[in-house]
Design a protein around this motif. Structure first.
Motif, PDB file in Angstrom:
ATOM      1  N   LEU A   1     -39.407 -11.244  -9.060  1.00 23.23           N
ATOM      2  CA  LEU A   1     -38.940 -12.515  -9.729  1.00 23.23           C
ATOM      3  C   LEU A   1     -39.300 -12.501 -11.259  1.00 23.23           C
ATOM      4  O   LEU A   1     -38.223 -12.749 -11.840  1.00 23.23           O
ATOM      5  N   LEU A   2     -40.200 -11.618 -11.609  1.00 27.07           N
ATOM      6  CA  LEU A   2     -40.239 -11.551 -13.247  1.00 27.07           C
ATOM      7  C   LEU A   2     -39.333 -10.461 -13.484  1.00 27.07           C
ATOM      8  O   LEU A   2     -38.506 -10.830 -14.803  1.00 27.07           O
ATOM      9  N   GLU A   3     -39.043  -9.397 -12.962  1.00 32.71           N
ATOM     10  CA  GLU A   3     -37.888  -8.537 -13.195  1.00 32.71           C
ATOM     11  C   GLU A   3     -36.391  -9.565 -13.305  1.00 32.71           C
ATOM     12  O   GLU A   3     -35.875  -9.023 -14.370  1.00 32.71           O
ATOM     13  N   TRP A   4     -36.401 -10.186 -12.141  1.00 31.29           N
ATOM     14  CA  TRP A   4     -35.016 -11.097 -12.321  1.00 31.29           C
ATOM     15  C   TRP A   4     -34.913 -12.028 -13.649  1.00 31.29           C
ATOM     16  O   TRP A   4     -34.089 -11.869 -14.415  1.00 31.29           O
ATOM     17  N   LEU A   5     -36.080 -12.441 -14.250  1.00 29.19           N
ATOM     18  CA  LEU A   5     -36.306 -13.415 -15.062  1.00 29.19           C
ATOM     19  C   LEU A   5     -35.844 -12.703 -16.516  1.00 29.19           C
ATOM     20  O   LEU A   5     -35.288 -13.188 -17.413  1.00 29.19           O
TER      21      LEU A   5
ATOM     22  N   ALA B   1     -32.258 -11.813 -16.744  1.00 33.41           N
ATOM     23  CA  ALA B   1     -31.394 -12.971 -16.861  1.00 33.41           C
ATOM     24  C   ALA B   1     -31.460 -13.691 -18.108  1.00 33.41           C
ATOM     25  O   ALA B   1     -30.588 -14.235 -18.620  1.00 33.41           O
ATOM     26  N   THR B   2     -32.681 -13.410 -18.773  1.00 36.41           N
ATOM     27  CA  THR B   2     -32.950 -14.101 -20.221  1.00 36.41           C
ATOM     28  C   THR B   2     -32.566 -12.863 -21.278  1.00 36.41           C
ATOM     29  O   THR B   2     -31.583 -13.190 -22.036  1.00 36.41           O
ATOM     30  N   VAL B   3     -33.338 -12.096 -21.277  1.00 35.73           N
ATOM     31  CA  VAL B   3     -33.131 -11.260 -22.469  1.00 35.73           C
ATOM     32  C   VAL B   3     -32.069 -10.129 -22.361  1.00 35.73           C
ATOM     33  O   VAL B   3     -31.351  -9.765 -23.036  1.00 35.73           O
ATOM     34  N   GLY B   4     -31.941  -9.777 -20.829  1.00 34.88           N
ATOM     35  CA  GLY B   4     -30.934  -8.671 -20.533  1.00 34.88           C
ATOM     36  C   GLY B   4     -31.436  -7.261 -21.009  1.00 34.88           C
ATOM     37  O   GLY B   4     -32.518  -7.063 -21.236  1.00 34.88           O
ATOM     38  N   THR B   5     -30.475  -6.596 -21.640  1.00 33.80           N
ATOM     39  CA  THR B   5     -30.555  -5.393 -21.992  1.00 33.80           C
ATOM     40  C   THR B   5     -30.843  -5.461 -23.537  1.00 33.80           C
ATOM     41  O   THR B   5     -29.886  -6.140 -24.217  1.00 33.80           O
TER      42      THR B   5
ATOM     43  N   GLU C   1     -47.872 -26.474 -19.182  1.00 35.34           N
ATOM     44  CA  GLU C   1     -47.237 -25.518 -19.940  1.00 35.34           C
ATOM     45  C   GLU C   1     -48.282 -24.458 -19.860  1.00 35.34           C
ATOM     46  O   GLU C   1     -49.332 -24.447 -20.202  1.00 35.34           O
ATOM     47  N   ALA C   2     -47.412 -23.131 -19.801  1.00 40.89           N
ATOM     48  CA  ALA C   2     -48.624 -22.002 -19.923  1.00 40.89           C
ATOM     49  C   ALA C   2     -47.607 -20.948 -20.510  1.00 40.89           C
ATOM     50  O   ALA C   2     -46.418 -20.561 -20.007  1.00 40.89           O
ATOM     51  N   SER C   3     -48.266 -20.197 -21.636  1.00 39.39           N
ATOM     52  CA  SER C   3     -47.580 -19.030 -22.173  1.00 39.39           C
ATOM     53  C   SER C   3     -47.910 -17.718 -21.567  1.00 39.39           C
ATOM     54  O   SER C   3     -48.948 -17.526 -21.117  1.00 39.39           O
ATOM     55  N   THR C   4     -46.712 -16.880 -21.610  1.00 40.22           N
ATOM     56  CA  THR C   4     -47.208 -15.405 -20.845  1.00 40.22           C
ATOM     57  C   THR C   4     -46.001 -14.569 -21.647  1.00 40.22           C
ATOM     58  O   THR C   4     -45.166 -14.972 -22.273  1.00 40.22           O
ATOM     59  N   VAL C   5     -46.376 -13.380 -21.251  1.00 36.80           N
ATOM     60  CA  VAL C   5     -45.574 -12.313 -21.703  1.00 36.80           C
ATOM     61  C   VAL C   5     -45.136 -11.469 -20.745  1.00 36.80           C
ATOM     62  O   VAL C   5     -45.722 -11.018 -19.938  1.00 36.80           O
ATOM     63  N   ILE C   6     -43.783 -11.192 -20.589  1.00 41.87           N
ATOM     64  CA  ILE C   6     -43.148 -10.433 -19.546  1.00 41.87           C
ATOM     65  C   ILE C   6     -42.288  -9.387 -20.179  1.00 41.87           C
ATOM     66  O   ILE C   6     -41.399  -9.595 -21.007  1.00 41.87           O
ATOM     67  N   ASP C   7     -42.696  -8.291 -19.781  1.00 44.05           N
ATOM     68  CA  ASP C   7     -42.022  -6.970 -20.456  1.00 44.05           C
ATOM     69  C   ASP C   7     -41.889  -7.198 -21.849  1.00 44.05           C
ATOM     70  O   ASP C   7     -41.258  -6.547 -22.525  1.00 44.05           O
TER      71      ASP C   7
END
Ligand SMILES: Nc1nc2c(ncn2[C@@H]2O[C@H](COP(=O)(O)OP(=O)(O)OP(=O)(O)O)[C@@H](O)[C@H]2O)c(=O)[nH]1
Ligand SMILES: [Mg+2]
Length: 364
Positions: A316-320, A323-327, A209-215
């Motif tokens: 890939l991160l932009e897609w993620l 796809a999860t948070v959306g707007t 497991e690894a935690s990260t922050v995207i946007d």
């Protein structure tokens, strides 16, 4: 007796940490703390007046930690220690290992949720509620019709997934065949070598497991063992079954495919198990070996990357995130920020609680 232990400072590492320790009996709480804490001036804890601050040491077998202890009330104390995870854990463990009924209080008050926020972006939403978003609706309930109130509550509940992930990370499974480059992809995303990469299939056995922050949003990436039907040994088979259940239960999934080999049977099986429409992308890896030829269209979102060259990772991160948070909703949107609030809204809609009880939940 019951002993409650709550961490008042944010989870994770900090300069200092504060634990709140309380119970039903003043003498039992102070005697419990006195088992470990010795004041530099030797003042006995049970006799200490409230609001008195004591500097001393917290001693356990072989370890000694500088702490400050404050008596907040007859049976309520604060223990301030270094903010490293080890110091907090040691003190907590002393208090929860005792032969008494002791537990960590679970609370979903806005203050407690704020402490659990992993990023500034998520904290902003909790702060907006703390500044009065919930109470605004509580005050409005007397002035709007029941139909209007029901509509507002339904709208609020539509943000449940988003609200849950303000304090809890989105889980993302990284799955696929052995040697496809799953661990390399995890390392490329987080920017350091968390997972072992090796040219031999079957390298990753357990879940990494690894935690990260995207946007500004929190994610927990889950690298798994390569899925193959004839796993070499029992440990690998166990890893494969953990991989399959991780793939099935995460909030989003990345199916990593080695572009030089193309889609394998086990990949197709994993794809067909994704029946609930959960976000899933095929990550065509090792594009450095095949050039920029577009991948075949298999009916799922596709991203081409080279984990070793770190190309395509930003896409890939932009897609993620999309796809999860959306707007993301505006900061002015009322969210079902706590379980208590979400439950009360649903119960009001189901006519299980009345307006007064709903208002109490909104004002909590
Ligand atoms: N050329 C190239 N090689 C890659 C790329 N990604 C991974 N590899 C290589 O592929 C091999 C396997 O990589 P891993 O990341 O360990 O693969 P894995 O999917 O985690 O493998 P298991 O843990 O065995 O399931 C290593 O030798 C990597 O260096 C890539 O983008 N390009
Ligand atoms: Mg691996």
């Amino acid at each position: 007796m019951t002993l409650l232990v709550r961490q008042l400072t944010a989870s994770g590492r900090g300069a200092v940490a504060v634990l709140n320790v309380s119970g039903s009996s003043p003498s039992e709480v102070s005697n419990t703390l006195a088992r470990y804490f010795t004041a530099v001036n030797r003042l006995p804890l049970p006799d200490l007046p409230t609001h008195r601050i004591l500097y001393g040491t917290w001693e356990t077998e072989g370890t000694r930690e500088d702490v400050i202890v404050v008596r907040n009330g007859a049976a309520e104390w604060e223990v301030c220690c270094h903010g490293g995870v080890a110091a907090i854990d040691r003190i907590r463990q002393c208090l929860t290992d005792l032969d008494i009924q002791s537990h960590e209080e679970q609370s979903d008050s806005l203050d407690d949720l704020l402490l659990q926020c992993p990023t500034v972006r998520t904290a902003e939403y909790i702060l907006a509620h703390r500044r009065g978003l919930n109470t605004e609706l509580a005050e409005l309930t007397d002035r709007i019709s029941t139909d209007e109130l029901r509509l507002r509550l339904q709208r609020m509940l539509s943000f449940r997934r988003f609200a849950t992930h303000l304090v809890k990370p989105w889980t993302v499974a990284i799955a696929g065949c052995p040697n496809a480059g799953k661990s390399s992809l995890l390392n490329a995303i987080i920017g350091y070598d968390r997972s072992i990469v090796f040219a031999q299939p079957g390298t990753t056995r357990d879940r990494v497991e690894a935690s990260t922050v995207i946007d500004g949003w929190p994610y927990l990436l889950l690298d798994t063992a390569g899925v193959r039907d004839a796993a070499d040994d029992q440990i690998e088979s166990k890893g494969v079954s953990i991989a399959e259940s991780t793939f099935a239960s995460s909030d989003a999934a990345l199916l990593v495919v080695d572009s030089t080999l193309g889609l394998q049977d086990v990949d197709s099986e994993l794809l067909s198990s994704n029946a609930d429409g959960r976000p899933l992308a095929i990550v065509w890896n090792k594009t450095d070996l095949v050039g920029s030829k577009p991948p075949p269209d298999i009916g799922f979102p596709a991203v081409q990357v080279s984990a070793t060259q770190k190309s395509g990772v930003a896409d890939l991160l932009e897609w993620l995130a999309a796809a999860t948070v959306g707007t993301p909703p505006p900061l002015t949107e009322l969210l079902p920020i706590s379980d208590t609030l979400a439950r009360a809204a649903q119960q009001f809609l189901d006519q299980q609680i009345d307006l007064g009880q709903l208002k109490t939940a909104l004002l909590t």
